[in-house]
Design an enzyme around this catalytic site. Structure first.
Site, PDB file in Angstrom:
ATOM      1  N   HIS A 284       0.837  -1.204   0.000  1.00 56.23           N
ATOM      2  CA  HIS A 284       0.000   0.000   0.000  1.00 56.23           C
ATOM      3  C   HIS A 284       0.873   1.255   0.000  1.00 56.23           C
ATOM      4  CE1 HIS A 284      -3.320   2.564   0.483  1.00 56.23           C
ATOM      5  NE2 HIS A 284      -3.764   2.223   1.677  1.00 56.23           N
ATOM      6  N   HIS A 323      -1.050   0.319 -12.127  1.00 55.79           N
ATOM      7  CA  HIS A 323      -1.971   0.601 -11.032  1.00 55.79           C
ATOM      8  C   HIS A 323      -3.195  -0.278 -11.205  1.00 55.79           C
ATOM      9  CE1 HIS A 323      -4.583   2.865  -8.287  1.00 55.79           C
ATOM     10  NE2 HIS A 323      -3.478   3.381  -7.786  1.00 55.79           N
ATOM     11  N   ASP A 379       3.722   7.108  -7.248  1.00 59.14           N
ATOM     12  CA  ASP A 379       4.981   6.836  -6.555  1.00 59.14           C
ATOM     13  C   ASP A 379       6.220   7.005  -7.424  1.00 59.14           C
ATOM     14  OD1 ASP A 379       3.993   6.250  -4.031  1.00 59.14           O
ATOM     15  OD2 ASP A 379       3.366   4.260  -4.674  1.00 59.14           O
TER      16      ASP A 379
HETATM   17  N1  ACO Z   1       6.410  -3.589 -14.480  1.00 56.78           N
HETATM   18  C1  ACO Z   1       6.346  -4.548 -15.414  1.00 56.78           C
HETATM   19  N2  ACO Z   1       5.231  -5.231 -15.722  1.00 56.78           N
HETATM   20  C2  ACO Z   1       4.136  -4.938 -15.027  1.00 56.78           C
HETATM   21  C3  ACO Z   1       4.110  -3.952 -14.017  1.00 56.78           C
HETATM   22  C4  ACO Z   1       5.295  -3.261 -13.755  1.00 56.78           C
HETATM   23  N3  ACO Z   1       5.346  -2.303 -12.830  1.00 56.78           N
HETATM   24  N4  ACO Z   1       2.871  -3.873 -13.486  1.00 56.78           N
HETATM   25  C5  ACO Z   1       2.132  -4.782 -14.126  1.00 56.78           C
HETATM   26  N5  ACO Z   1       2.888  -5.427 -15.064  1.00 56.78           N
HETATM   27  C6  ACO Z   1       2.453  -6.436 -16.046  1.00 56.78           C
HETATM   28  C7  ACO Z   1       2.227  -7.786 -15.358  1.00 56.78           C
HETATM   29  O1  ACO Z   1       3.399  -8.563 -15.408  1.00 56.78           O
HETATM   30  C8  ACO Z   1       1.111  -8.339 -16.199  1.00 56.78           C
HETATM   31  O2  ACO Z   1       1.667  -8.773 -17.422  1.00 56.78           O
HETATM   32  P1  ACO Z   1       1.114 -10.105 -18.135  1.00 56.78           P
HETATM   33  O3  ACO Z   1      -0.298  -9.757 -18.532  1.00 56.78           O
HETATM   34  O4  ACO Z   1       2.040 -10.353 -19.262  1.00 56.78           O
HETATM   35  O5  ACO Z   1       1.146 -11.181 -17.082  1.00 56.78           O
HETATM   36  C9  ACO Z   1       0.241  -7.126 -16.517  1.00 56.78           C
HETATM   37  O6  ACO Z   1       1.156  -6.002 -16.493  1.00 56.78           O
HETATM   38  C10 ACO Z   1      -0.886  -6.883 -15.522  1.00 56.78           C
HETATM   39  O7  ACO Z   1      -0.318  -6.812 -14.216  1.00 56.78           O
HETATM   40  P2  ACO Z   1      -1.104  -7.185 -12.868  1.00 56.78           P
HETATM   41  O8  ACO Z   1      -0.106  -7.639 -11.849  1.00 56.78           O
HETATM   42  O9  ACO Z   1      -2.250  -8.093 -13.168  1.00 56.78           O
HETATM   43  O10 ACO Z   1      -1.721  -5.797 -12.461  1.00 56.78           O
HETATM   44  P3  ACO Z   1      -2.346  -5.446 -11.043  1.00 56.78           P
HETATM   45  O11 ACO Z   1      -3.454  -4.502 -11.311  1.00 56.78           O
HETATM   46  O12 ACO Z   1      -2.659  -6.652 -10.251  1.00 56.78           O
HETATM   47  O13 ACO Z   1      -1.119  -4.731 -10.301  1.00 56.78           O
HETATM   48  C11 ACO Z   1       0.289  -3.096  -9.399  1.00 56.78           C
HETATM   49  C12 ACO Z   1      -1.061  -3.384 -10.067  1.00 56.78           C
HETATM   50  C13 ACO Z   1       0.445  -3.956  -8.132  1.00 56.78           C
HETATM   51  C14 ACO Z   1       0.331  -1.629  -8.984  1.00 56.78           C
HETATM   52  C15 ACO Z   1       1.418  -3.408 -10.413  1.00 56.78           C
HETATM   53  O14 ACO Z   1       1.255  -2.623 -11.573  1.00 56.78           O
HETATM   54  C16 ACO Z   1       2.807  -3.226  -9.820  1.00 56.78           C
HETATM   55  O15 ACO Z   1       3.329  -4.133  -9.177  1.00 56.78           O
HETATM   56  N6  ACO Z   1       3.450  -2.025 -10.026  1.00 56.78           N
HETATM   57  C17 ACO Z   1       4.734  -1.769  -9.463  1.00 56.78           C
HETATM   58  C18 ACO Z   1       4.605  -1.384  -7.990  1.00 56.78           C
HETATM   59  C19 ACO Z   1       4.035   0.003  -7.816  1.00 56.78           C
HETATM   60  O16 ACO Z   1       4.452   0.956  -8.445  1.00 56.78           O
HETATM   61  N7  ACO Z   1       3.051   0.122  -6.867  1.00 56.78           N
HETATM   62  C20 ACO Z   1       2.432   1.401  -6.536  1.00 56.78           C
HETATM   63  C21 ACO Z   1       1.002   1.444  -6.942  1.00 56.78           C
HETATM   64  S1  ACO Z   1       0.318   3.035  -6.588  1.00 56.78           S
HETATM   65  C22 ACO Z   1      -0.057   3.040  -4.948  1.00 56.78           C
HETATM   66  O17 ACO Z   1      -0.298   2.027  -4.344  1.00 56.78           O
HETATM   67  C23 ACO Z   1      -0.099   4.326  -4.163  1.00 56.78           C
END
Ligand code: ACO
Length: 444
Positions: A284, A323, A379
């Site tokens: 989070h 996100h 972020d």
């Molecule tokens: N880098 C590379 N690939 C990514 C990223 C990333 N940051 N985020 C998602 N993907 C890819 C996944 O591998 C997946 O690919 P696929 O379809 O080939 O398997 C696809 O994009 C969908 O990803 P999910 O994990 O299903 O997306 P979800 O909505 O569950 O996750 C999250 C969202 C957790 C924010 C994710 O994008 C992530 O881990 N980002 C990096 C961490 C981050 O910046 N978090 C801050 C969020 S903002 C906040 O909380 C205030």
């Protein structure tokens, strides 16, 4: 063959016309049910009428992590993840960041309208005169180990406020609610700064009520031997914008925690402490710290292609991108990016910024990221600003908690006044066995 029967529902929530219903046929019995659709939802409790026999409990919905369940009606914050839009009480975040202050936005979140000049003056005055904490809080914070995580200290000290203000348990009393609202917003920076100074082994700095809300926080963090701390207006402004950007974000994990705990009718300090606890978790509140570590690891712009290849191979994630809700540029990231330059102008250049800018550019040119709708989130740039302000990484989530307090309190107030809300108590799918007999120790 099962007979087909339609069950109509009368009374509150009945569909306005034939199109506002969901017809569901239960193939187990052949019965068809018409469930009213209001605001794009069906009420999960409507499913309970779907039974195979009279003693059947009725159908439930299963939704771990609330992926597709609205838990409340709320008029506070609107997010359109596809368009990348964020509004508070209907006003776009861009306009609030440009024209408003954090304390005015806090008023807007809580009361639903922008304040008049007199209302704002009274609000700011009331918050300013409540920034001090009871002297015993100092002793309480002193009891922590020198290296205690500041978020753990904040969590404990916010919870401890309930013992200093026991009258806050009268949550239906408007006067008590107002006092708790003011005190939480006013004291959160003081508690956060005390936690920081404790880690540094520095004396605590009392609030300076001549300063504005963000300037006073900077003073409580950084004042040393000078008689009066004069915040740099560019840094104060950037911090105020960061506070606005983090003030509320509808039903996120910590807000849901505040609502769930608050639904037991506990006092608001305890409910907000639950929000602080939820925010403490790395999923989070902690991603901006991970962005800084990632930028440091990349080291220079010429290493970016190699790094991105690793991300695309699935070796790691591009932190600060993607996100759950935003499938477009997070509007908060765009606003923060504009303020990074101003802050670095005041504090001196940070080589990590060049890497971040180039990394963003290359990722947005790359089909891997655009096809998955991965854009910078809030972020991606916020950690760079905190770093420029010389705030240690352990404090990043604490700084998130300060402004989110306005969101938590406004959502708590909305929940307390919502006649549809009851104590939050989900159902479960029981996966255990039984019944079976207790086995005495000697026979196990
Ligand atoms: N880098 C590379 N690939 C990514 C990223 C990333 N940051 N985020 C998602 N993907 C890819 C996944 O591998 C997946 O690919 P696929 O379809 O080939 O398997 C696809 O994009 C969908 O990803 P999910 O994990 O299903 O997306 P979800 O909505 O569950 O996750 C999250 C969202 C957790 C924010 C994710 O994008 C992530 O881990 N980002 C990096 C961490 C981050 O910046 N978090 C801050 C969020 S903002 C906040 O909380 C205030």
């Amino acid at each position: 063959m099962a007979t087909e029967q339609t069950v109509n529902r009368d009374g509150v929530g009945s569909p306005k016309d034939a199109r506002d219903v969901l017809s569901v046929t239960d193939e187990r019995t052949g019965e068809t049910y018409e469930l009213p659709i209001t605001d794009g939802t069906i009420r999960a409790s409507e499913l309970r009428q779907i039974k195979v026999s009279d003693d059947d409990f009725g159908l439930m919905s299963y939704d771990p992590a609330f992926l597709n369940t609205a838990s409340c009606r709320s008029a506070i914050t609107w997010i359109d993840g596809d368009k990348g839009e964020l509004w508070h009480r209907g006003i776009p975040i861009e306009q609030l960041c440009e024209h408003s202050t954090y304390l005015e936005v806090a008023y807007l979140l809580i009361y639903g309208e922008l304040p008049t000049e007199d209302q704002l003056a009274q609000w700011v005055h009331d918050i300013t005169i409540h920034t001090f904490v009871h002297e015993n809080i100092k002793k309480f914070v002193e009891g922590f180990r020198y290296d205690a995580h500041p978020m753990g200290m904040l969590l404990a000290s916010v919870g401890a406020l309930s013992t200093f203000y026991p009258e806050a348990k009268h949550i239906m009393d408007p006067e008590e609610r107002y006092l708790a609202t003011i005190r939480l917003i006013a004291k959160m920076p003081t508690l956060a700064a005390f936690a920081y100074r404790h880690n540094r082994g520095l004396p605590y700095v009392y609030p300076d009520n001549d300063l504005r809300y963000p300037g006073n926080f900077l003073s409580m963090l950084f004042k040393m031997t000078e008689l009066k701390y004069e915040p740099d207006p560019r840094l104060e402004k950037a911090l105020d914008v960061l506070f606005i950007l983090h003030a509320d974000h509808e039903q996120n994990c910590s807000t849901n925690a505040v609502r769930a705990v608050g639904s037991s009718q506990v006092d608001p300090y305890s409910a907000v402490a639950a929000g602080v606890a939820a925010l403490y978790g790395p999923l989070h509140g902690g991603a901006n710290e991970a962005v800084l570590r990632m930028l440091a690891r990349i080291g220079s712009t010429d290493k970016i292609p190699e790094f991105l290849e690793g991300v695309k191979r699935g070796d790691e994630r591009l932190m600060g991108f993607g996100h759950r809700v935003y499938k477009n540029y997070d509007p908060r990231a765009r606003i923060i990016k504009k303020h990074v330059d101003e802050v670095l102008e005041a504090t001196g250049m940070n080589p990590a910024l060049d890497i971040a800018v180039e990394l963003e550019k290359r990722a947005l040119d790359d089909d891997y990221f655009t096809s998955r709708k991965l854009y910078p989130n809030v972020d991606f740039y916020s950690g760079l600003i905190y770093q420029a302000l010389q705030i240690p990484t352990d404090m990043f989530t604490v700084i998130f908690a300060i402004p989110r307090t306005a969101g938590w309190v406004s959502q708590w107030l909305e929940m307390v006044d919502d006649s549809e809300q009851k104590i939050a108590r989900p159902r479960q799918i029981y996966t255990g066995g039984g019944p079976r007999d207790y086995v005495p120790m000697e026979r196990r």
